[in-house]
Design a protein around this motif. Structure first.
Motif, mmCIF file in Angstrom:
data_model
loop_
_atom_site.group_PDB
_atom_site.id
_atom_site.type_symbol
_atom_site.label_atom_id
_atom_site.label_comp_id
_atom_site.label_asym_id
_atom_site.label_seq_id
_atom_site.Cartn_x
_atom_site.Cartn_y
_atom_site.Cartn_z
ATOM 1 N N GLU A 196 0.710 -1.229 0.032
ATOM 2 C CA GLU A 196 -0.016 -0.009 0.091
ATOM 3 C C GLU A 196 0.950 1.450 0.158
ATOM 4 N N VAL A 197 1.914 1.170 0.816
ATOM 5 C CA VAL A 197 2.820 2.458 0.755
ATOM 6 C C VAL A 197 3.196 2.656 -0.559
ATOM 7 N N ARG A 198 3.913 1.673 -1.131
ATOM 8 C CA ARG A 198 4.222 1.738 -2.804
ATOM 9 C C ARG A 198 3.155 2.139 -3.891
ATOM 10 N N HIS A 199 2.046 1.571 -3.580
ATOM 11 C CA HIS A 199 0.761 2.217 -4.235
ATOM 12 C C HIS A 199 0.829 3.650 -4.013
ATOM 13 N N ARG A 200 0.935 4.238 -2.665
ATOM 14 C CA ARG A 200 0.605 5.584 -2.624
ATOM 15 C C ARG A 200 1.948 6.470 -3.456
ATOM 16 N N ILE A 201 3.173 5.900 -3.186
ATOM 17 C CA ILE A 201 4.043 6.595 -3.680
ATOM 18 C C ILE A 201 4.019 6.457 -5.274
ATOM 19 N N ASP A 202 3.610 5.509 -5.859
ATOM 20 C CA ASP A 202 3.481 5.499 -7.335
ATOM 21 C C ASP A 202 2.417 6.398 -7.691
ATOM 22 N N GLY A 203 1.437 6.677 -6.931
ATOM 23 C CA GLY A 203 0.278 7.808 -7.132
ATOM 24 C C GLY A 203 0.789 9.232 -7.128
ATOM 25 N N LEU A 204 1.983 9.468 -6.052
ATOM 26 C CA LEU A 204 2.580 10.804 -6.159
ATOM 27 C C LEU A 204 3.280 11.018 -7.322
ATOM 28 N N ARG A 205 4.226 9.901 -7.838
ATOM 29 C CA ARG A 205 4.926 10.192 -9.165
ATOM 30 C C ARG A 205 4.068 10.636 -10.284
ATOM 31 N N ARG A 206 3.048 9.852 -10.146
ATOM 32 C CA ARG A 206 2.182 10.174 -11.414
ATOM 33 C C ARG A 206 1.305 11.499 -11.229
ATOM 34 N N VAL A 207 1.331 12.313 -10.250
ATOM 35 C CA VAL A 207 0.478 13.320 -9.945
ATOM 36 C C VAL A 207 -1.001 13.092 -9.904
ATOM 37 N N ASP A 208 -1.201 11.743 -9.277
ATOM 38 C CA ASP A 208 -2.551 11.418 -9.434
ATOM 39 C C ASP A 208 -3.177 11.836 -7.931
ATOM 40 N N THR A 209 -4.012 12.912 -7.950
ATOM 41 C CA THR A 209 -4.450 13.428 -6.666
ATOM 42 C C THR A 209 -5.894 12.598 -6.559
#
Length: 300
Positions: free
Chosen positions: A280-293
């Motif tokens: 889940e932590v990596r899922h969230r980090i991936d979202g940050l990289r993709r600027v997926d708010t």
């Protein structure tokens, strides 16, 4: 297989601490049920309408004492907070670990809606400085501490999180706030840190209480509504009830990004003892990289 960890304690150790602390105050620990263990170990006693909270391993008992004194002040004011159990001295220290006892409030299945948090938070933010010395909110220091204790992320994720922290620290220094400085903050106001009561909603889990800008509490509510599937209308009802919409403030995106980063790094630190959190932590980090708010997060 690794033994389950509750508040940093294995099951047998948690039960030992609970038994000793309960015995010290004349409570029966038999049949107690674990409710939550992600941060502190929160346990419902079967023989009494009482919740026991065992502070996470490594917590300074003085910090817990400060929290108790702060909550007693809120109780004296008639503020809508969950109540400490009894009038005796707390916390109880057993084997060096701090344990507190709270009044148990039976809860329906539905969590407290965000708009029910608005009035208590608005009142809290207007109380002025308390007679208890609360720490000043310092999210950058908290993030850097979590990163320094995180051992389970790939190198590229570490580098990204450090870079993002540096960037947000620079941006934080230029923010201009709209709300009153030096306010009391709940620190982590959200659906899980409030309880239904006969008179409405009461706030609980005061471990993150601090002095700072109310905008921090308000972006926390907005993030929980957006990231955990409650939806925009859920947040809008909160903003209307509070009387101010933090998403219209020019500093919203910076502070929101910072709050999300703190949520991510806190869980990254805990994942050393709770490997199930890593995905889940990596899922969230991936979202940050993709600027997926708008990416939905799973509750940890």
């Amino acid at each position: 297989m690794t033994a389950p960890i509750h508040g940093g304690f294995a099951e047998s150790e948690m039960r030992h601490i609970l038994q000793g602390a309960c015995a010290a105050v004349g409570l029966d620990a038999g049949g107690a049920v674990l409710l939550r263990g992600q941060t502190n170990a929160v346990v419902r006693l079967a023989a009494h309408p009482v919740i026991a909270k065992i502070a996470r391993r490594g917590t300074d008992p003085q910090d817990v004492y400060t929290t108790v004194q702060f909550v007693r002040w809120l109780m004296d004011l008639g503020f809508p907070t969950v109540s400490l159990h009894g009038a005796g001295d707390q916390p109880v220290i057993f084997d060096g670990h701090a344990v507190t006892f709270w009044t148990y409030l039976p809860q329906p299945e539905e969590p407290v809606p965000a708009d029910a948090l608005a009035k208590p938070l608005c009142t809290l933010h207007s109380l002025g400085r308390p007679p208890v010395e609360l720490k000043r909110l310092d999210p950058i220091a908290a993030i850097r501490t979590s990163l320094s204790r995180t051992t389970v992320l790939p190198t590229e994720d570490f580098r990204y999180l450090h870079h993002r922290t540096d960037h947000l620290e620079r941006a934080l220094g230029s923010l201009r706030y709209d709300l009153a400085p030096d306010s009391i903050l709940q620190g982590d106001p959200q659906h899980g840190n409030a309880l239904h009561d006969v008179h409405g909603a009461v706030l609980c889990d005061w471990d993150s209480a601090a002095i700072g800008q109310p905008e921090w509490d308000l972006v926390t509510v907005e993030i929980h509504c957006r990231r955990f599937g409650y939806g925009l209308s859920h947040y809008q009802r909160f903003a209307e009830a509070y009387g101010w919409d933090v998403t219209g403030w020019e500093g919203f995106r910076t502070l929101s990004d910072l709050r999300e980063l703190r949520m991510i790094t806190t869980n990254a630190r805990k994942a050393a003892h709770e490997p199930a959190k890593i995905a889940e932590v990596r899922h969230r980090i991936d979202g940050l990289r993709r600027v997926d708010t708008t990416r939905i997060w799973n509750i940890l």
